[in-house]
Design an enzyme around this catalytic site. Structure first.
Site, PDB file in Angstrom:
ATOM      1  N   ARG A  78      14.897  15.575 -48.388  1.00 16.51           N
ATOM      2  CA  ARG A  78      13.922  14.516 -48.661  1.00 16.51           C
ATOM      3  C   ARG A  78      12.500  15.077 -48.620  1.00 16.51           C
ATOM      4  O   ARG A  78      12.208  15.990 -47.838  1.00 16.51           O
ATOM      5  CB  ARG A  78      14.071  13.437 -47.579  1.00 16.51           C
ATOM      6  CG  ARG A  78      13.221  12.195 -47.773  1.00 16.51           C
ATOM      7  CD  ARG A  78      13.686  11.387 -48.950  1.00 16.51           C
ATOM      8  NE  ARG A  78      13.242   9.997 -48.877  1.00 16.51           N
ATOM      9  CZ  ARG A  78      13.347   9.145 -49.905  1.00 16.51           C
ATOM     10  NH1 ARG A  78      13.866   9.537 -51.055  1.00 16.51           N
ATOM     11  NH2 ARG A  78      12.962   7.898 -49.772  1.00 16.51           N
ATOM     12  N   THR A  91      16.233   7.878 -60.346  1.00 21.73           N
ATOM     13  CA  THR A  91      17.176   8.781 -59.676  1.00 21.73           C
ATOM     14  C   THR A  91      18.369   9.202 -60.535  1.00 21.73           C
ATOM     15  O   THR A  91      18.649   8.603 -61.553  1.00 21.73           O
ATOM     16  CB  THR A  91      17.704   8.120 -58.371  1.00 21.73           C
ATOM     17  OG1 THR A  91      16.621   7.744 -57.599  1.00 21.73           O
ATOM     18  CG2 THR A  91      18.590   9.018 -57.577  1.00 21.73           C
ATOM     19  N   THR A 137      16.233  12.840 -56.841  1.00 26.17           N
ATOM     20  CA  THR A 137      15.305  11.866 -57.416  1.00 26.17           C
ATOM     21  C   THR A 137      13.885  12.381 -57.414  1.00 26.17           C
ATOM     22  O   THR A 137      13.560  13.330 -56.693  1.00 26.17           O
ATOM     23  CB  THR A 137      15.368  10.559 -56.576  1.00 26.17           C
ATOM     24  OG1 THR A 137      14.602   9.550 -57.231  1.00 26.17           O
ATOM     25  CG2 THR A 137      14.809  10.750 -55.178  1.00 26.17           C
ATOM     26  N   GLU A 168       7.584   9.858 -54.092  1.00 23.78           N
ATOM     27  CA  GLU A 168       8.502   9.393 -53.038  1.00 23.78           C
ATOM     28  C   GLU A 168       7.787   8.702 -51.873  1.00 23.78           C
ATOM     29  O   GLU A 168       8.386   7.892 -51.161  1.00 23.78           O
ATOM     30  CB  GLU A 168       9.312  10.580 -52.514  1.00 23.78           C
ATOM     31  CG  GLU A 168      10.745  10.234 -52.202  1.00 23.78           C
ATOM     32  CD  GLU A 168      11.567   9.997 -53.452  1.00 23.78           C
ATOM     33  OE1 GLU A 168      12.182   8.925 -53.541  1.00 23.78           O
ATOM     34  OE2 GLU A 168      11.600  10.857 -54.338  1.00 23.78           O
ATOM     35  N   ASP A 218       8.058   5.083 -51.061  1.00 22.32           N
ATOM     36  CA  ASP A 218       9.228   4.513 -50.374  1.00 22.32           C
ATOM     37  C   ASP A 218       8.891   4.127 -48.932  1.00 22.32           C
ATOM     38  O   ASP A 218       9.688   3.459 -48.262  1.00 22.32           O
ATOM     39  CB  ASP A 218      10.409   5.485 -50.383  1.00 22.32           C
ATOM     40  CG  ASP A 218      11.274   5.326 -51.628  1.00 22.32           C
ATOM     41  OD1 ASP A 218      10.983   4.434 -52.452  1.00 22.32           O
ATOM     42  OD2 ASP A 218      12.249   6.086 -51.782  1.00 22.32           O
ATOM     43  N   SER A 251      17.397   5.052 -49.871  1.00 28.05           N
ATOM     44  CA  SER A 251      18.645   4.294 -49.993  1.00 28.05           C
ATOM     45  C   SER A 251      19.758   5.150 -50.566  1.00 28.05           C
ATOM     46  O   SER A 251      20.859   4.654 -50.806  1.00 28.05           O
ATOM     47  CB  SER A 251      18.434   3.093 -50.917  1.00 28.05           C
ATOM     48  OG  SER A 251      17.436   2.265 -50.402  1.00 28.05           O
ATOM     49  N   GLY A 286      17.538   2.952 -56.664  1.00 27.12           N
ATOM     50  CA  GLY A 286      16.683   2.448 -55.572  1.00 27.12           C
ATOM     51  C   GLY A 286      17.541   1.816 -54.492  1.00 27.12           C
ATOM     52  O   GLY A 286      18.625   2.315 -54.175  1.00 27.12           O
TER      53      GLY A 286
HETATM   54  N1  GLU Z   1      13.352   6.607 -53.965  1.00 33.19           N
HETATM   55  C1  GLU Z   1      14.605   5.942 -53.912  1.00 33.19           C
HETATM   56  C2  GLU Z   1      15.303   6.191 -52.621  1.00 33.19           C
HETATM   57  O1  GLU Z   1      15.185   7.233 -52.079  1.00 33.19           O
HETATM   58  C3  GLU Z   1      15.502   6.398 -54.971  1.00 33.19           C
HETATM   59  C4  GLU Z   1      14.876   6.195 -56.277  1.00 33.19           C
HETATM   60  C5  GLU Z   1      15.629   5.248 -57.045  1.00 33.19           C
HETATM   61  O2  GLU Z   1      16.830   5.394 -57.256  1.00 33.19           O
HETATM   62  O3  GLU Z   1      14.959   4.330 -57.469  1.00 33.19           O
HETATM   63  O4  GLU Z   1      15.991   5.367 -52.163  1.00 33.19           O
END
Ligand code: GLU
EC number: 2.3.2.2
Length: 605
Positions: free
Chosen positions: A115, A418, A436, A457, A460, A485, A506
């Site tokens: 991450r 993603t 992602t 990121e 988030d 997620s 997401g």
């Molecule tokens: N940033 C999102 C996450 O880490 C994933 C991105 C997405 O799939 O929209 O959960």
């Protein structure tokens, strides 16, 4: 802002406008012949290894590695690097992700947390406008230097290959560099992802140059090349990841974040100021992947392994399954089973929002995944009436005697992008990997001369506290990783791989993985059917959002008190099921996002 980019863009714009062929390849004049599209099918059955991704070129790259004797990790990194070329708006070395690996030799599941981290200068109010005291509008926060976290993808690839691979990073990057050089055929998804983001992309000289040649997205059917990315991959292949985290590429990343390459003559208009960020060379140099123990729960005789914090994937999928396990879904009507699916998901999301962030103690995470807590939460579900959403979080305090109380709580929703891939090899190793750059197109900035987009990121994180008087586990802080997620999941049965699955989307990632597992394990669907099935997502908000194809199930659920709202397509999953005796069933999304590609080394009927 750097003059060289302005000049480059002005020159490019002039050249492009002079051209009458707006659909020309982004980089014409390559000596190599135009590529043909590799085969693309959503389902494959056979032996010797399997790959499923959202993209035919990436699946082909992974299969080629398997055919040549590489293992699942080698193939997964080759496929992921190719996705960085062909799915650049969802994934790439400018982003991060979570890698889950089953080692056949150790009979164990491992993880890599790649991450993105917040720069050490990031504060809790990073996304609050100092002028107004109000949080930035999402697009303003996203298309900025502030939203970019320190990328973890390349460090993930290196760690995975060093730990379990048989090839090195240079080998794994080679097929992807070739695709970037030779080019690939633009499909509607690629084109639409650009046109949907044209206003953001058009603000930056580097991004417009690559993705809006002549001020337009490249035409479907044209050949797209990214020689800058090919060069970046080759540079990394030669010098190792040091060049990215401490060398020339690091300097370019920091420069892009601190001085966004804003075009002199933007393509289209953008309603917000473009704010620089503060990421420093020291932040990149300090980046490290983590290797936490996976989450693990038992579900109806299966062991379900997932990703712990900073992802909420393992917690939310695992807790919802634990809640569902209290009820025999196969004995219920389809509507009743879906009711339980939606209610367990809402409860798990309430707990996710309240308790799960980068710094959640492992003991609390384990408590959220305990059977005692699940019983208490399951007891709050009324089989005949939907709970009023949002529901309040439960009390994972280790004392579970009754039903607890369920009160209104707060909802938190997030957007989607993603990509996901699943790989298995002939030795029985399995990779489930979700990666992602956050929104489709990340923060909108291609690092000039390097050919990859930066992530956004950091959005988030919650911009302001979401949990009332209780602490919010997902506020920005120096060096912190935003809650994710992403839910790459490996399911074992009797200690052996049974299923691996993951998806983009997401926060709908959690409900999609959960729904696929319930469809496959409880509701009698095959894996391809479970991947294709119409989706509905309840993330502890007033309405369940459902795809149009879910319509037949809505009246029965409405009668139970669920409220529905429409959703565009949700997720584009991939998975592999292990059919026994080495036989593999690879499944990719058949329709969503234009459909994915599954392949096996030795196909059988
Ligand atoms: N940033 C999102 C996450 O880490 C994933 C991105 C997405 O799939 O929209 O959960």
């Amino acid at each position: 802002m750097r003059p060289r980019h302005h000049r480059a863009l002005a020159l490019l714009a002039a050249t492009a406008l002079a051209s009458t062929v707006l659909t020309a390849p982004a980089y014409a004049g390559s000596p190599s012949p135009p590529p043909s599209a590799p085969p693309k099918q959503p389902t494959a059955v056979g032996y010797g290894g399997a790959v499923a991704t959202v993209d035919a070129d990436a699946t082909a790259a992974g299969l080629e590695v398997l055919r040549k004797g590489g293992n699942a990790v080698d193939a997964a990194i080759a496929a992921a690097a190719t996705l960085g070329v062909t799915e650049p708006f969802s994934a790439g070395i400018g982003g991060g992700g979570f890698f889950v690996y089953y080692s056949a030799r150790d009979r164990r599941v491992y993880t890599i947390d790649g991450r993105e981290t917040a720069p050490m200068t990031m504060t809790e109010t990073a996304f609050v406008d100092p002028a107004t005291g109000l949080p930035f509008a999402f697009p303003e926060a996203r298309v900025s230097g502030i939203s970019a976290g320190v990328p973890g993808t390349l460090a993930t690839w290196e760690k995975a290959l060093r730990s379990w691979g048989t090839t090195d990073l240079a080998d794994a990057l080679r097929p992807a560099a070739k695709v970037a050089d030779k080019g690939f055929l633009v499909d509607n998804t690629f084109r639409t992802q650009i046109s949907d983001n044209a206003a953001a992309f058009g603000q930056f000289s580097s991004t417009a140059e690559l993705y809006l040649p002549g001020g337009q997205p490249p035409a479907a059917g044209s050949v797209f090349r990214n020689p800058d990315l090919a060069d970046t991959y080759r540079l990394i292949a030669r010098h190792g990841t040091g060049v990215f985290y401490r060398g020339a590429v690091a300097r370019d990343i920091v420069d892009t974040v601190q001085h966004p390459p804003v075009a002199d003559v933007p393509v289209g208009t953008w309603a917000y100021p473009i704010r620089p960020g503060t990421m420093a060379l020291s932040d990149l140099a300090a980046y490290r992947v983590r290797t936490p123990e996976p989450t693990r729960i038992r579900y109806r005789g299966y062991e379900v392994y997932g990703m712990p914090t900073p992802s909420s994937g393992g917690q939310a999928v695992g807790e919802a399954l634990n809640i569902l396990e209290q009820t025999d879904l196969s004995a219920l009507s389809h509507t009743e089973a879906l009711h339980h699916y939606l209610e367990s998901s809402a409860l798990a999301f309430a707990d996710r929002n309240r308790y799960v962030g980068d710094q959640t103690p492992r003991a609390l995470l384990d408590e959220l995944l305990s059977d005692g807590f699940a019983k208490e939460r399951a007891c709050q579900i009324n089989p005949a009436q939907a709970l009023v959403k949002p529901v309040a979080p439960g009390q994972p305090d280790g004392t579970y005697t009754g039903c607890g109380t369920v009160a209104p709580g707060a909802a938190v929703l997030e957007g989607q992008s993603t990509t996901n891939l699943t790989v298995a090899d002939r030795w029985g190793n399995v990779v489930e990997y979700t990666l992602t750059i956050e929104q489709t197109g990340g923060n909108g900035m291609v690092v000039p001369g390097r050919g990859f987009l930066l992530n956004n990121e950091m959005t988030d994180f919650n911009f302001t506290p979401t949990q009332g008087t209780a602490p919010d586990p997902n506020l920005p802080a120096p060096g912190k990783r935003p809650r994710s997620s992403m839910a790459p999941t490996i399911v074992l049965k009797d200690g052996k791989p049974f299923l691996a699955v993951g998806t983009p989307g997401g926060s709908t990632i959690i409900t999609t993985v959960l729904q696929i597992l319930v469809n496959r394990l409880d509701l009698g669907m095959t894996l391809p059917e479970a991947v294709a099935a119409a989706r509905a997502t309840q993330r502890n908000s007033a309405s369940v959002l459902a795809e149009a194809e879910f319509a037949p199930d809505i009246p029965g659920l409405t009668a139970l008190g669920h409220v529905f709202g429409p959703s565009p397509e949700i997720g584009a999953a991939t998975g592999i099921e292990f059919l026994g005796h080495g036989r593999l069933l690879a499944a990719a999304e058949p329709v969503r996002r234009g459909g994915g590609a599954a392949g096996v080394v030795w196909p059988t009927p």
